[in-house]
Design a protein around this motif. Structure first.
Motif, PDB file in Angstrom:
ATOM      1  N   SER A 276       0.824  -1.215   0.000  1.00  0.00           N
ATOM      2  CA  SER A 276       0.000   0.000   0.000  1.00  0.00           C
ATOM      3  C   SER A 276       0.853   1.257   0.000  1.00  0.00           C
ATOM      4  CB  SER A 276      -0.938   0.010   1.216  1.00  0.00           C
ATOM      5  OG  SER A 276      -1.897  -1.018   1.104  1.00  0.00           O
ATOM      6  N   SER A 277       1.971   1.229   0.713  1.00  0.00           N
ATOM      7  CA  SER A 277       2.873   2.391   0.721  1.00  0.00           C
ATOM      8  C   SER A 277       3.359   2.700  -0.684  1.00  0.00           C
ATOM      9  CB  SER A 277       4.078   2.122   1.629  1.00  0.00           C
ATOM     10  OG  SER A 277       3.693   1.700   2.913  1.00  0.00           O
ATOM     11  N   ILE A 278       3.627   1.650  -1.455  1.00  0.00           N
ATOM     12  CA  ILE A 278       4.075   1.833  -2.835  1.00  0.00           C
ATOM     13  C   ILE A 278       2.932   2.356  -3.699  1.00  0.00           C
ATOM     14  CG2 ILE A 278       4.925   0.666  -4.899  1.00  0.00           C
ATOM     15  CD1 ILE A 278       6.303  -1.365  -3.003  1.00  0.00           C
ATOM     16  N   VAL A 279       1.772   1.707  -3.593  1.00  0.00           N
ATOM     17  CA  VAL A 279       0.643   2.043  -4.457  1.00  0.00           C
ATOM     18  C   VAL A 279       0.174   3.476  -4.252  1.00  0.00           C
ATOM     19  CG1 VAL A 279      -1.786   1.521  -4.928  1.00  0.00           C
ATOM     20  CG2 VAL A 279      -0.141  -0.340  -4.700  1.00  0.00           C
ATOM     21  N   PHE A 280       0.163   3.934  -3.001  1.00  0.00           N
ATOM     22  CA  PHE A 280      -0.420   5.242  -2.718  1.00  0.00           C
ATOM     23  C   PHE A 280       0.593   6.369  -2.540  1.00  0.00           C
ATOM     24  CE2 PHE A 280      -3.707   2.226  -1.247  1.00  0.00           C
ATOM     25  CZ  PHE A 280      -4.733   2.645  -2.075  1.00  0.00           C
TER      26      PHE A 280
END
Length: 567
Positions: A276-280
């Motif tokens: 999620s850190s990467i995606v957002f």
């Protein structure tokens, strides 16, 4: 928005009991694993204890030997090699990995990223001309090229060989390249079909390491970039992707590449970075360079070794990301007004919008926003280089690539995946395309596909939620497509206290289960509209994931609500 709850099929009791005994976990956890097709001790061992030794032999991929031999020949002859990649996160990470690794032992290599606005997606004529003018004899394309039949022929006519590394679905005719690496080729027997574009390039480098006896640990230094590509391109996080993402996240959290570290710092991210850190946060910043300016800046950031340079590149990209957000918000609002004003009908089963002055760099994001709001296949088009160009996004279960393929007679080019695609067409064909695409969708989509779905893994009681249970759930990371974070449902619950409204949109309250003393905190983002019903004492059922809240060293488990249904 109303959601359909679909409870996943539960395994047979004997199957659950057998796995629970073998791996010493409770039946709920065994059921979760079996639902993910993990049915034995060995399956569970590989899942919970991934190893880089699990990676497949790269030479199982069709044309791998030919690709390796051509690169070896180029190095032996001191030929100039051009690493060519797409301008999105997958493409720029692929170029950064391939170029930087090759550059570490071979001097005559450069990279090229097409301009989104003047060249468009994929291999461009301008790119081929530039390669010819600058004396390149070999092009390695990454995350693009599988449909570049005419561009590869153009390169060949200029004495330039091509190695295509792609992961998109091929067309009926393959380019006449020296080698084509694409697990989705019909004649490719590679065991794992869902690599990212960066992943396919990584497999070629892995093969080179094997062939040239290069220590593969040098290649593993780039696993953080590979994890970024996997997360950002939304490929299934199973099989080989799960192994690569697992170790890539370890690298990302312990010792990321200098450019990635600069992005982490400028984004203000904390420890424990996940998919999620990467995606957002990380992915959108890398993407912003190509959306607002030129994606070459992303590659320069990712391969930079100088701390001052990386911070300068990261700051520039972060500024571009801020500008991107502004365009995104304005165009999304305008697109929604067009739908709600009746120009393109809220009753239709698809959305196709065109406006000639929309910013090309954010139309993919706008397509995603509109798809999420109205939950139907969506295409957003704008004008670029006197043509209409667009991005498509789809709902669960509907193959938008196939739907676009049925309209191919109206298109100049198209490509993509089941749930996301890109396309280009003549301006005079826009109206006809809108009509035909909407007819294709209406004919093929099922009514249930137009209602957003929440898949419930298990129905459980609050008494089953504890840290031992959560700690095993946490080991199921990294979560993503085909290995989603487990969603649970609990029925007949009620709010213990008056819900607290946060930022006028969100709710936080203690929830309890009927006929049980167990209570747990729940938080619902965007759930403020349910305040009165929840506060009334009415019983309801909730769908949620289990998370850990760690505030000022106070750790406790919390339910993140996905939906509420009132009795």
């Amino acid at each position: 928005m109303v959601h359909n709850w679909i409870y996943k099929v539960q395994p047979e009791e004997e199957e659950i009991r057998k796995l629970s005994t073998e791996i010493n976990v409770n039946p709920i956890l065994s059921s979760l694993l079996i639902q993910r097709n993990l049915k034995s001790f060995e399956d569970a061992r590989k899942y919970f204890r991934p190893s880089l030794e699990m990676l497949h032999d790269p030479f199982l991929m069709k044309d791998m030997e030919k690709a390796v031999e051509r690169i070896k020949t180029a190095i032996k002859r001191n030929e100039k090699i051009l690493v060519y990649g797409d301008y999105d996160v997958d493409g720029t990470t692929a170029v950064a990995v391939f170029y930087d690794f090759l550059k570490s032992f071979y001097e005559h290599v450069d990279f090229y990223i097409p301009d989104r606005y003047t060249e468009g997606y994929g291999v461009s004529r301008a790119g081929i001309e530039w390669a010819a003018e600058n004396g390149f004899q070999l092009i390695v394309s990454l995350d693009c090229g599988i449909k570049a039949v005419d561009k590869v022929a153009l390169a060949k006519s200029k004495g330039i060989d091509f190695i295509v590394c792609d992961h998109h679905r091929p067309g009926e005719i393959l380019p006449n390249a020296h080698a084509i690496l694409d697990p989705k080729r019909a004649d490719c027997q590679y065991p794992f079909k869902e690599l990212s574009g960066c992943g396919v390039g990584f497999k070629l480098l892995q093969a080179i390491c094997i062939e040239e006896d290069i220590n593969v640990n040098k290649l593993y230094e780039y696993l953080d970039l590979l994890a970024i590509s996997i997360a950002s391109d939304i490929v299934p996080i199973v099989g080989e992707n799960r192994v690569l993402a697992h170790f890539g996240l370890i690298k990302l959290n312990k010792k990321p590449m200098a450019g990635v570290q600069a992005l982490i710092e400028i984004a203000g991210l904390s420890d424990n970075l996940d998919i999620s850190s990467i995606v957002f946060s990380i992915g959108p910043r890398i993407n912003a360079a190509g959306r607002i300016g030129h994606a070459k800046a992303s590659v320069e950031l990712l391969i930079s070794k100088n701390e001052d340079d990386t911070l300068s590149y990261a700051k520039k990209i972060d500024d571009q990301n801020s500008r991107r957000r502004g365009y995104d918000t304005d165009i999304t609002e305008e697109a929604i007004r067009m739908i709600e004003n009746g120009e393109h009908g809220e009753s239709l089963k698809s959305t196709v919008l065109f406006k000639n002055d929309w910013h090309k760099g954010v139309i993919g994001i706008v397509a995603s926003r509109c798809m999420e709001k109205y939950y139907r296949p969506t295409i957003i088009l704008t004008e670029s280089n006197k043509k209409a160009t667009g991005s498509a996004r789809s709902v669960l279960g509907f193959d938008i690539y196939e739907a676009i393929s049925e309209c191919s007679d109206l298109l100049d080019q198209y490509g993509g995946h089941r749930y996301a695609a890109g396309l280009t067409l003549e301006l005079e064909n826009v109206a006809a395309f809108q009509k035909k695409f909407q007819e294709v969708v209406a004919r093929n989509i099922k009514e249930e596909q137009l209602i957003p779905t929440i898949e419930i893994d298990q129905k459980i009681g609050f008494s089953q939620i504890n840290y031992r249970f959560y700690n095993i759930l946490k080991q199921m990371n990294p979560f993503g497509p085909e290995n989603m974070r487990p969603v649970f449902a609990t029925h007949n619950v009620y709010a213990v206290n008056r819900p607290k409204i946060m930022k006028e949109q969100h709710l936080k309250f203690m929830v309890a289960e009927e006929n049980s003393e167990n209570q747990i905190e729940a938080i619902g983002f965007g759930f403020a509209e349910y305040f009165d019903l929840i506060n009334s004492g009415m019983r309801f059922k909730i769908a949620y994931t289990i998370e850990e809240n760690n505030f000022m060293s106070n750790r406790y488990l919390q339910l993140y609500l996905k939906d509420i249904k009132f009795d």
